[in-house]
Design an enzyme around this catalytic site. Structure first.
Site, mmCIF file in Angstrom:
data_model
loop_
_atom_site.group_PDB
_atom_site.id
_atom_site.type_symbol
_atom_site.label_atom_id
_atom_site.label_comp_id
_atom_site.label_asym_id
_atom_site.label_seq_id
_atom_site.Cartn_x
_atom_site.Cartn_y
_atom_site.Cartn_z
ATOM 1 N N TYR A 61 -3.466 37.496 -4.705
ATOM 2 C CA TYR A 61 -3.425 37.221 -6.146
ATOM 3 C C TYR A 61 -2.006 37.278 -6.714
ATOM 4 C CZ TYR A 61 -8.480 37.454 -7.044
ATOM 5 O OH TYR A 61 -9.820 37.220 -7.101
ATOM 6 N N ASP A 118 -15.775 38.427 7.525
ATOM 7 C CA ASP A 118 -16.883 37.475 7.707
ATOM 8 C C ASP A 118 -18.149 38.226 8.132
ATOM 9 O OD1 ASP A 118 -15.493 38.027 10.066
ATOM 10 O OD2 ASP A 118 -15.517 35.965 10.820
ATOM 11 N N ASP A 141 -13.121 40.805 -4.372
ATOM 12 C CA ASP A 141 -13.655 39.930 -5.421
ATOM 13 C C ASP A 141 -14.914 39.231 -4.915
ATOM 14 O OD1 ASP A 141 -13.685 38.377 -7.847
ATOM 15 O OD2 ASP A 141 -12.859 36.709 -6.693
ATOM 16 N N ASP A 175 -19.293 40.028 -5.886
ATOM 17 C CA ASP A 175 -20.281 39.076 -6.435
ATOM 18 C C ASP A 175 -21.476 38.959 -5.494
ATOM 19 O OD1 ASP A 175 -18.628 38.462 -8.667
ATOM 20 O OD2 ASP A 175 -19.163 36.335 -8.567
ATOM 21 N N LYS A 226 -9.250 41.123 7.894
ATOM 22 C CA LYS A 226 -9.328 39.969 8.796
ATOM 23 C C LYS A 226 -8.202 40.125 9.815
ATOM 24 C CE LYS A 226 -11.095 35.943 9.992
ATOM 25 N NZ LYS A 226 -12.457 35.791 10.560
HETATM 26 C C1 IPM Z 1 -13.100 39.478 -11.334
HETATM 27 C C2 IPM Z 1 -12.706 38.059 -11.702
HETATM 28 C C3 IPM Z 1 -11.195 37.933 -11.753
HETATM 29 C C4 IPM Z 1 -10.667 38.229 -10.363
HETATM 30 C C5 IPM Z 1 -10.639 36.586 -12.246
HETATM 31 C C6 IPM Z 1 -11.230 36.133 -13.531
HETATM 32 C C7 IPM Z 1 -9.147 36.653 -12.378
HETATM 33 O O1 IPM Z 1 -13.287 37.145 -10.833
HETATM 34 O O2 IPM Z 1 -12.651 40.413 -12.004
HETATM 35 O O3 IPM Z 1 -13.887 39.656 -10.392
HETATM 36 O O4 IPM Z 1 -10.695 37.350 -9.492
HETATM 37 O O5 IPM Z 1 -10.221 39.359 -10.145
HETATM 38 MN MN MN Z 2 -14.785 38.038 -9.516
#
Ligand code: IPM
Ligand code: MN
Ligand code: NAD
Length: 351
Positions: free
Chosen positions: A140, A222, A246, A250, A190
């Site tokens: 990032y 993975d 990240d 999710d 990785k």
């Molecule tokens: C998160 C989001 C952020 C990230 C984005 C919006 C910059 O996806 O906080 O999970 O990737 O960190």
């Molecule tokens: Mn995110």
């Protein structure tokens, strides 16, 4: 005590869910004899529209001086074609960096497996994972970055870079968290392909002897993505870099039931930053159906980590859990209740 924080409602459903988190904060403060003082500031896409920049200087100053920051979400499809360095998402990265908020805690608990879940209850019930995501380094932030050249010669570059000291400090947070939990730590990397990951693994392994009570394992990302949904109960604490964390968080949200349930705390050098894991959800903005529970749980994490109000935080989280145990559920969990209605259930449970 005064619960003083900077409030950044942000974009999309951000203001919708933050308004609910504030209602809950008011109630819990009332019940326990505290005072809430929120300093609301423009940030991200909303700030772009109002001030012509996503991270106005006044917002930055307020954030750097604040004991805590509660953020809704950033990102608006209308800004997706802006140059990368002026986008709302970049403002969030700048905020995290400016705060030195390098330790991102993303707890994932399966409270209840609802009928809408793609998982069999017996496969995931009882899952309780803490993802410790490195937040101010890695892909990032690495330089060089950018797009250059012309036509078919155009090149997009990002750099994955980790310093040993960045790895060490996040690994220590994870070892310590594991020590307070079920004493299992999985480091995800990785290392079979990436040098930065090989260093990551070496540094994490080097700390293991200082935490003999914690059982340390390593896994390639993975496979970790696969194991996380195949056998999530095997996980206790996961420590990983910025991008992997990240993505895995999710994915893990589906175990909990929805992205609308996952809170986070970002800690480090200054005041803590608290935000739901989800984004601005442009597909449901304004419909009154956004799940406020991730924002409410993020506010609970703020009470605990920035104000030392562990009892108050536990009361809020218990109220969220009570809501999840009941029949009044938001749309993302297969229910029909709107944003405000869900908060009303939490407020009732809070008493
Ligand atoms: C998160 C989001 C952020 C990230 C984005 C919006 C910059 O996806 O906080 O999970 O990737 O960190
Ligand atoms: Mn995110
Ligand atoms: P998203 O998290 O906004 O939405 C993903 C899906 O989950 C959507 O279907 C959305 O409706 C649903 N969802 C998310 N939160 C919900 C909630 N509280 N209640 C009910 N449903 C919910 O991810 P995306 O669609 O990939 O991104 C949209 C925008 O958000 C982009 O601009 C992105 O950059 C931004 N984003 C910001 C953050 C953040 O602020 N931390 C995180 C992720 C994405």
């Amino acid at each position: 005590m005064e619960i003083r924080f900077v409030c950044l409602p942000g974009d999309g459903i951000g203001p919708e869910v933050i308004a609910e988190a504030e209602r809950v904060l008011e109630r819990v403060a009332d019940r326990f004899g505290h005072l809430v003082r929120a300093d609301r500031r423009p940030f991200a896409g909303t700030a772009w529209d109002r001030c012509g920049e996503a991270f106005p200087a006044a917002t930055r100053e307020a954030c750097l001086a604040a004991p805590a920051i509660l953020l809704g979400a950033v990102g608006d499809p209308r800004h997706d074609l802006l140059p990368p360095e002026t986008r709302p998402e970049r403002a969030l990265l700048e905020l995290r960096r400016a705060l030195g908020a390098w330790a991102n805690l993303r707890p994932v608990r399966v409270r209840r497996v609802l009928p809408h879940s793609p998982f069999r209850p017996e496969a995931i019930a009882g899952t309780d994972v803490l993802i410790v995501r490195e937040l101010t380094g890695g892909l990032y932030y690495g330089v060089p970055r950018g797009v250059s050249g012309e036509g078919a010669d155009r090149v997009g570059v990002n750099t994955l870079r980790y310093e040993a000291r960045e790895i060490e400090r996040i690994a220590r947070v994870a070892f310590e968290a594991a020590g307070r939990r079920r004493r299992r730590l999985l480091s995800v990397d990785k290392a079979n392909v990436l040098e930065s990951s090989a260093l990551w693994r070496e540094v994490v392994s080097g700390l293991a002897s200082e935490y003999p009570e914690v059982e340390l394992d390593h896994m390639y990302v993975d496979r970790a993505a696969m194991e996380l949904i195949r056998n999530p109960r095997a996980f206790d604490v996961i420590v990983t870099g910025n991008l992997f964390g990240d993505i895995l968080s999710d994915e893990a949200a589906v175990l909990a039931g929805s992205l609308g349930l996952l809170p986070s705390a970002s800690l480090g050098d200054r005041g803590g930053l608290y935000e739901p894991v989800h984004g601005s959800a442009p597909d449901i903005v304004g419909a009154g159906v956004a799940n406020p529970l991730a924002a409410i749980s993020s506010a609970a994490m703020m009470l605990e980590h920035s104000f030392g109000l562990a009892r108050e935080a536990a009361a809020v989280q218990a109220a969220v859990d009570r809501c999840l145990d009941g029949d009044v559920l938001p749309a993302d969990l297969g229910g029909r209740a709107g944003t405000r209605e869900i908060t009303d259930v939490v407020l009732d449970a809070l008493g």
